[in-house]
Design a protein around this motif. Structure first.
Motif, mmCIF file in Angstrom:
data_model
loop_
_atom_site.group_PDB
_atom_site.id
_atom_site.type_symbol
_atom_site.label_atom_id
_atom_site.label_comp_id
_atom_site.label_asym_id
_atom_site.label_seq_id
_atom_site.Cartn_x
_atom_site.Cartn_y
_atom_site.Cartn_z
ATOM 1 N N GLY B 245 0.711 -1.234 -0.022
ATOM 2 C CA GLY B 245 0.084 -0.042 0.176
ATOM 3 C C GLY B 245 0.762 1.411 -0.084
ATOM 4 N N ALA B 246 2.032 1.226 -0.653
ATOM 5 C CA ALA B 246 2.691 2.379 -0.835
ATOM 6 C C ALA B 246 2.190 3.268 -1.737
ATOM 7 C CB ALA B 246 4.165 2.136 -1.066
ATOM 8 N N PRO B 247 2.433 4.665 -1.701
ATOM 9 C CA PRO B 247 1.682 5.438 -2.641
ATOM 10 C C PRO B 247 2.259 5.241 -4.143
ATOM 11 C CG PRO B 247 2.676 6.686 -0.788
ATOM 12 C CD PRO B 247 3.349 5.348 -0.630
ATOM 13 N N ASP B 249 4.191 2.557 -6.826
ATOM 14 C CA ASP B 249 4.143 0.851 -7.035
ATOM 15 C C ASP B 249 5.795 0.544 -7.377
ATOM 16 O OD1 ASP B 249 3.371 -1.421 -6.839
ATOM 17 O OD2 ASP B 249 2.131 -1.421 -8.613
#
Lengths: 329, 422
Positions: B245-247, B249
């Motif tokens: 769920g990082a801003p 990819d």
């Protein structure tokens, strides 16, 4: 172009002259009742043409494609009969996408219904600033699904420690949660459902408000005289039954919207490498099959036809069950 | 009045199905194809996907302008490029020359691209063989590799040292390292927001000494070792060592640069940015080997230049593609190295490139040469989707890798049978 000549006839020729003029003027015939069918086609023609060209032709073509092995082509030659249908109906991924959709509909329809009705009832009781709250709740409707999905994904429910949801949880000492990547428990549903609720509730609230304002105040007065307590009893026996027509429309619209679920799912969960196997509604799955790199237009069309039949049956059943358009007693 | 209900239903139904075909239709007519009308000399349109690095668009337009035998119009296409080309190739309004993440087997078999064997033949041996192989079908070559892209495991030397962890050389060591490197603020490893199913693809299978499709067209991972290896990827997820769920990819180094993770799987293209931020405090590794027959693995891939079979000027288009991607080695070198960070597809050029001879870049090039594998042409999208779905279920749901793989093997078998016939 002859009309001006007719107009140029000198005045004062009497009623006979005027009748003569009408008969001779092509314009008069053109606007006359005998040309009604011409005008019908002039007005309806463009729409009918557009409908045929952009709806019926693609629809028929899609059905045609569904009987062929149509990889990377819309003019296939390799007839496979019902092969695409059997492989679609035995495809676990497609069946699970139908399951996903059913689950989503079962939840989102009652949830949106209840939330928008609750909002409407509350806003309707306001004595001050009613217009303000009506606008505030309606405003999200103007937001695009794509934009809202991106805000939900990148800011509210981002999986890192500075996402809003994780920041709030962090105050209570909880671990950060990857909302969209966690399948046990399926937190991604929280994200998907809340974004749709936020976007839709305001619109249906307006429909309910309109319904509420049409209920005659005399009914409430009569109920009060009969001893009905304000609050739940009045709502249960007066308001809710009086909203029947609105409710039927709202439920139908909600189900149709759920059928068309694509935007927020796609924007929340897809990435450059595809789409995860969970929370994949049929339209998303077919989009990848037919229009993605797979370009299996035959299989995709078969899936679309199956989906269309399901939607048709569901809608007919629903319309009968809810008695859509039945005369109010 | 009951009709109203079915009316809405009918409309919903038509909208749903009609939309499918309509989308293709709109994609076809909604775009200016760049094939200019009028003017002297034949007009050719060339399509590129949108490169992130600044300057590439200007460069490719400059190349096109310097071609004298035809008027070449470059189209720079942002958005989902693969889908755009796939739709455009169904119509007459598509490009003449276009870069493609393929061409895919179905594009070749469907006669959508033109045979370029004669053009490449004289210099065939100079191309990186691993990336050229998937462009070949039935001994004919269907695309000219433009550059080689590869992915490697980036790690922060200082963070590993603080945690007392050696750069992992086996998959078990990677699982351990990721767990030890995970703290409240920083995760151990980033394999993409989906937990690795998308970006890793066949890489773990190659690391286990297996493959996706064998030389003779059979399933390459029908082996107990495959399930064992995929189970270890699940371990990474279950240990909560993975950043999710990082801003941005995996393809973007932002998560690594912001110290959200100590190790990240990303493209070679991210290297200049990482170097700029961390200087020498980072290293690169291939995906570590697993099991007794294991070998380190890095995926290599290449955008290729292809010529559309629907082009009305196939000869001119072939001549242009051959001029740019075969003759003009100076332009190929400029394209690969002056803007982003790609390995030239021609071995002779890759050897000459000064930027690729030092530090982590040199390591990455060596891994790509020694351990590079490319997805075989027979690995179709349907196979990839089935495998990726299974991998995702193994990683996230803890599904049994053996039974998941059994289903995939069946599906891939069917796909391979489909492409064998005819």
């Amino acid at each position: 172009m002859t009309a001006p000549t007719a107009e140029a006839l000198p005045d004062g020729q009497g009623a006979r002259g005027a009748a003569e003029r009408r008969r001779r003027t092509p314009g008069a015939g053109f606007f006359g009742p005998q040309r009604r069918s011409l005008w019908f086609w002039i007005f309806v023609g463009p729409f009918a043409l557009g409908l045929a060209l952009f709806t019926y032709v693609p629809l028929a073509w899609s059905v045609y494609l569904s009987f062929f092995d149509a990889h990377n082509t819309v003019t296939p030659t390799d007839f496979v009969g019902l092969g695409n249908y059997t492989s679609m109906l035995t495809d676990g991924a497609f069946l699970s996408s139908l399951g996903t959709f059913a689950l989503f509909t079962l939840f989102i329809v009652p949830a949106t219904y209840a939330l928008s009705l609750a909002l409407a009832v509350m806003v309707n009781r306001l004595r001050v600033a009613q217009a303000f709250f009506r606008s505030v709740f309606f405003l999200p409707t103007a937001c695009s699904y794509v934009v809202a999905a991106l805000i939900w994904k990148l800011s509210l429910f981002s999986g890192v420690r500075f996402g809003l949801a994780n920041t709030v949880l962090g105050w209570f000492g909880a671990d950060q949660t990857a909302w969209l990547s966690t399948t046990h428990p399926p937190w991604y549903w929280l994200v998907i459902v809340t974004v749709r609720l936020w976007l839709q509730a305001g619109f249906y609230m307006i429909l309910f408000l309109a319904g509420l304002q049409r209920i005659s105040p005399q009914l409430y007065e009569a109920a009060a005289v009969d001893g009905a307590r304000p609050g739940w009893q009045t709502f249960r026996h007066i308001t809710f039954p009086q909203l029947r027509a609105t409710s039927v429309a709202v439920v139908l619209l909600l189900v149709i919207n759920a059928f068309q679920a694509f935007d927020e799912f796609y924007n929340l969960l897809s990435d450059a490498r595809g789409y995860p196997p969970y929370a994949r509604p049929p339209l998303v799955y077919l989009y990848y099959t037919a229009l993605g790199r797979e370009q299996n237009l035959g299989l995709g069309s078969a899936g679309a036809v199956i989906l269309a039949l399901i939607i048709a049956v569901a809608t007919v059943v629903q319309a009968r069950w809810l008695g859509l358009g039945r005369k109010e007693d | 009045m009951t009709d109203t209900g079915t009316g809405i239903g009918r409309r919903g139904l038509l909208a749903a199905t009609g939309g499918l075909a309509l989308t293709g239709l709109l994609a076809a007519c909604g775009s200016n194809t760049g094939r200019g009308g009028g003017g002297s000399g034949p007009g050719i349109s060339q399509w590129y996907h949108q490169y992130g690095e600044p300057g590439v668009e200007r460069a490719v337009k400059r190349y096109a302008d310097s071609y004298k035998k035809a008027r070449v119009t470059v189209q720079w296409r942002p958005g989902d490029y693969d889908r755009q080309t796939a739709a455009a190739l169904l119509t007459d309004s598509g490009p003449d020359v276009f870069e493609v993440n393929g061409p895919t087997l179905d594009q070749i078999r469907g006669g959508q691209v033109v045979d370029l064997t004669a053009e490449i033949e004289p210099v065939k041996d100079d191309f990186n063989q691993a990336v050229l192989a998937p462009k070949i079908w039935q001994d004919r070559i269907w695309g000219i590799s433009q550059t080689v892209d590869t992915q490697v495991l980036y790690y922060r030397k200082s963070l590993l040292k603080d945690a007392g962890v050696e750069p992992p050389r086996t998959l078990d060591a990677l699982v351990d390292a990721a767990r030890k490197l995970t703290t409240a603020q920083t995760k151990g490893l980033f394999l993409g927001n989906d937990g690795g199913a998308g970006v890793l693809g066949g890489t773990p299978l190659f690391a286990a000494g297996l493959g996706l499709v064998t030389e003779d067209g059979k399933v390459g991972f029908d082996d107990p070792a495959a399930a064992r290896t995929l189970g270890k990827i699940r371990r990474l997820y279950a240990d909560k060592s993975l950043l999710l769920g990082a801003p941005t990819d995996w393809s973007d180094p932002a998560a690594f640069l912001q110290e959200l993770t100590a190790m990240q799987w990303s493209g070679l293209w991210a290297l200049p940015q990482i170097q700029q931020t961390f200087g020498d405090d980072f290293g690169v590794l291939p995906f570590p080997a697993d099991g007794p027959h294991g070998t380190p693995a890095v995926p290599v891939g290449a955008y290729a230049s292809a010529v559309s079979a629907r082009s009305p000027r196939k000869a001119e288009a072939k001549a242009f593609a051959s001029w740019l991607w075969i003759e003009r080695t100076d332009l190929q070198q400029d394209f690969a190295l002056s803007y982003g960070f790609h390995i030239p597809a021609r071995t002779s050029l890759a050897k000459k490139a000064a930027r690729l001879r030092t530090g982590a870049a040199a390591d990455a090039v060596r891994y790509a040469t020694d351990h590079g594998y490319a997805e075989p042409l027979r690995w179709t999208t349907a196979s990839r989707t089935a495998y990726q779905d299974a991998l995702s279920r193994v990683i996230k749901d803890g599904a049994d890798p053996e039974s998941e793989l059994r289903t995939v093997v069946r599906k891939v078998d069917a796909e391979l049978a489909r492409v064998r016939k005819r």
